[in-house]
Design a protein around this motif. Structure first.
Motif, PDB file in Angstrom:
ATOM      1  N   ALA A 446      69.252 -54.708  42.178  1.00 41.01           N
ATOM      2  CA  ALA A 446      68.723 -53.985  43.340  1.00 41.01           C
ATOM      3  C   ALA A 446      68.695 -52.484  43.064  1.00 41.01           C
ATOM      4  O   ALA A 446      69.510 -51.958  42.299  1.00 41.01           O
ATOM      5  N   THR A 447      67.728 -51.791  43.697  1.00 38.67           N
ATOM      6  CA  THR A 447      67.634 -50.333  43.580  1.00 38.67           C
ATOM      7  C   THR A 447      68.604 -49.697  44.559  1.00 38.67           C
ATOM      8  O   THR A 447      68.572 -49.993  45.756  1.00 38.67           O
ATOM      9  N   PRO A 448      69.518 -48.826  44.074  1.00 36.33           N
ATOM     10  CA  PRO A 448      70.504 -48.219  44.979  1.00 36.33           C
ATOM     11  C   PRO A 448      69.833 -47.419  46.093  1.00 36.33           C
ATOM     12  O   PRO A 448      68.797 -46.789  45.893  1.00 36.33           O
ATOM     13  N   ASP A 449      70.418 -47.454  47.274  1.00 39.00           N
ATOM     14  CA  ASP A 449      69.930 -46.699  48.429  1.00 39.00           C
ATOM     15  C   ASP A 449      70.283 -45.217  48.233  1.00 39.00           C
ATOM     16  O   ASP A 449      71.469 -44.863  48.168  1.00 39.00           O
ATOM     17  N   ALA A 450      69.255 -44.393  48.141  1.00 39.07           N
ATOM     18  CA  ALA A 450      69.500 -42.960  47.897  1.00 39.07           C
ATOM     19  C   ALA A 450      70.240 -42.303  49.054  1.00 39.07           C
ATOM     20  O   ALA A 450      70.890 -41.267  48.866  1.00 39.07           O
ATOM     21  N   PRO A 500      85.732 -44.905  47.833  1.00 38.98           N
ATOM     22  CA  PRO A 500      84.572 -44.501  47.017  1.00 38.98           C
ATOM     23  C   PRO A 500      83.463 -45.550  47.098  1.00 38.98           C
ATOM     24  O   PRO A 500      83.738 -46.750  46.969  1.00 38.98           O
ATOM     25  N   VAL A 501      82.246 -45.120  47.316  1.00 34.35           N
ATOM     26  CA  VAL A 501      81.082 -46.016  47.328  1.00 34.35           C
ATOM     27  C   VAL A 501      80.483 -45.988  45.934  1.00 34.35           C
ATOM     28  O   VAL A 501      80.025 -44.945  45.468  1.00 34.35           O
TER      29      VAL A 501
END
Length: 502
Positions: A446-450, A500-501
């Motif tokens: 998946a593309t990380p949520d900016a 931490p995310v």
């Protein structure tokens, strides 16, 4: 992408049923022609034996009999006389339908026995008996684990200890002894009755053998040449083993249940010797300790994970608790002398009280005594052995009760008191369905949520653990522990945590 889980199988015995039944049997005993008419009945004894066990696809059953003896005082006032009787019984229980031939374990108890005169030549004997039957069949439970997960996959593992029955073996054996009465004992003119109490002192698994030792307690009631009642007790040791199908490493637990399949005691012509024969069957249940590795949950920070859940029922023993409880029964008899007593603990029942389960075993007791005038008399009464065991609500359990040690009696103040100790046992089980992962499918990266934050600050919710906190926030257990200097997984709900995310 499909993840390849490794499969393991735990072979064990599945308990199909555990049921208890009680019933009352009666028989009429006719006084032989050579004996005088019945005046009054003063005592009755009995020995139960199991003759056969039957197993079918949807039923199991047993058949047996109670050898009984009645002691009465004749109408003409002559010496007390004995009349034998036999009461047959059979019991049957329903089973879940199965195509597999299984095995049974039986526990049989005589709850009470008494007699009364119907007329001068007939006596009605009444006995109450309880039997517990357990049915086992071979079974297998499959578990799954993941040995080498991808690096970005977070896996929640669980090690589950199990104590499961694996094998039930049965050994029939004979205790055959010639016994000499001690010098101080009066000789035997006639055997009136006897009671046999098989007991185990030790049992264990050694390799391919179930080894056990114990003794047969023989309680003999007889008439002397002077037509006086006398009793004597003997302890006859035995040591046996049963062959097992598997080879064990001595970490197993052995539960052995003894049942009588036959018994006979005869007196020699000299009145000082006895021939004792007792056929026993030892039912040896092996419980094996095993540990299985399970995957309880998983997630990925980079791609979707679709788990495949598996649910299996499992009944593993958790704990065993033991208590010894003394009971006593008092009989107001005036003066005289006590000659014999019978002490019969029955199969226990259970009920819950608060945070405990209460186990209660009924106890039936009878006595034979000479009153102040020298006449032979009999009396019977009942009591119970009861104890409370702490047990979590909803936790299933099984209880057992056996006589522990010799029965004692005493006289004083016109009262005869009989005391016996009953050993109560409670086994608790984790009778539940286990849910774990048997497989999983990984989706595309998946593309990380900016717009996602790089750090979350919050307190844990009530009953939230590190795993659920890390999964919900897109972090890992290691990252949260490192950011907050945590050395254990227990969380303080009043503490703010840095998450931490990743």
């Amino acid at each position: 992408m499909e993840l390849a889980f490794q499969q393991s199988a735990v072979t064990h015995l599945q308990k199909l049923a555990s049921q208890t039944a009680s019933q009352e049997e009666t028989a009429e005993a006719t006084v032989p022609d050579g004996l005088p008419d019945v005046g009054r009945v003063v005592g009755c004894w009995g020995v139960p034996v199991i003759r056969s066990k039957q197993w079918q696809q949807n039923t199991m059953g047993i058949s047996g009999g109670i050898t009984a003896w009645v002691l009465y005082v004749p109408e003409d006032g002559s010496a007390p006389r004995q009349v034998p009787a036999y009461l047959s019984f059979s019991m049957r229980w329903d089973l879940p339908h199965t195509e597999t031939q299984g095995s049974m374990r039986i526990s049989c108890r005589l709850k009470s026995i008494d007699a009364r005169a119907i007329n001068a030549r007939k006596i009605l004997v009444r006995a109450s008996i309880s039997c517990q039957a357990e049915a086992f069949c071979p079974g297998q439970t499959r578990f799954y684990t993941l040995e080498n997960p991808p690096k970005d996959l977070e896996v929640l593992r669980s090690r589950l200890p199990l104590l499961l029955p694996t094998e039930l073996s049965e050994k029939s054996f004979l205790v055959d002894e010639e016994i000499e009465l001690p010098g101080g004992a009066p000789p035997v003119a006639q055997i009136i009755a006897y009671q046999i109490s098989p007991a185990l002192n030790d049992s264990k698994v050694l390799g391919e053998k179930a080894v056990f030792k114990g003794s047969c307690g023989l309680h003999l009631v007889y008439m002397t040449p002077e037509d006086r009642l006398a009793v004597w007790d003997f302890d006859l040791p035995f040591s046996q083993y049963a062959e097992l199908e598997q080879n064990y490493d001595q970490e197993e637990e052995l539960q052995t249940e003894l049942i009588m399949t036959g018994a006979e005691v005869t007196a020699g012509e000299d009145g000082k010797s006895l021939h004792f024969t007792c056929s026993l069957s030892a039912q040896c249940l092996v419980l094996c300790r095993q540990t299985v590795d399970l995957v309880k949950d998983m997630y990925s920070l980079r791609q979707t994970v679709t788990p495949k859940l598996q649910t299996v029922p499992i009944k593993s023993r958790l704990d065993r608790q033991n208590l010894r409880v003394q009971t006593e029964t008092a009989f107001p008899i005036g003066g005289g002398s006590l000659m014999d007593c019978t002490f019969l603990p029955g199969l226990p029942n259970t009920h819950r009280e608060g945070e405990s389960v209460v186990v209660e075993a009924p106890v039936w007791c009878s006595i034979i005594y000479y009153d102040a005038d020298g006449a032979l008399q009999g009396s019977a009464g009942s009591s119970a052995a009861q104890a409370a065991f702490p047990l979590a609500e909803g936790c299933p359990c099984e209880a057992a009760a056996v006589l522990s040690g010799p029965v004692q009696w005493s006289m004083g103040g016109g009262t005869a008191t009989v005391r016996g100790t009953v050993a109560l046992t409670v086994d608790s089980f984790s009778n539940q369905e286990l849910t774990f992962l048997s497989g999983a499918e990984l989706g595309e990266p998946a593309t990380p949520d900016a717009g996602r934050p790089s750090l979350i600050i919050r307190t844990p919710a009530p009953e939230e653990d590190l795993w659920s906190l890390a999964k919900a926030c897109g972090s890992t257990i290691a990252a949260i522990q490192g950011a907050n200097h945590l050395t254990q997984e227990a969380l303080d709900t009043n503490r703010l945590l840095l998450i931490p995310v990743l």
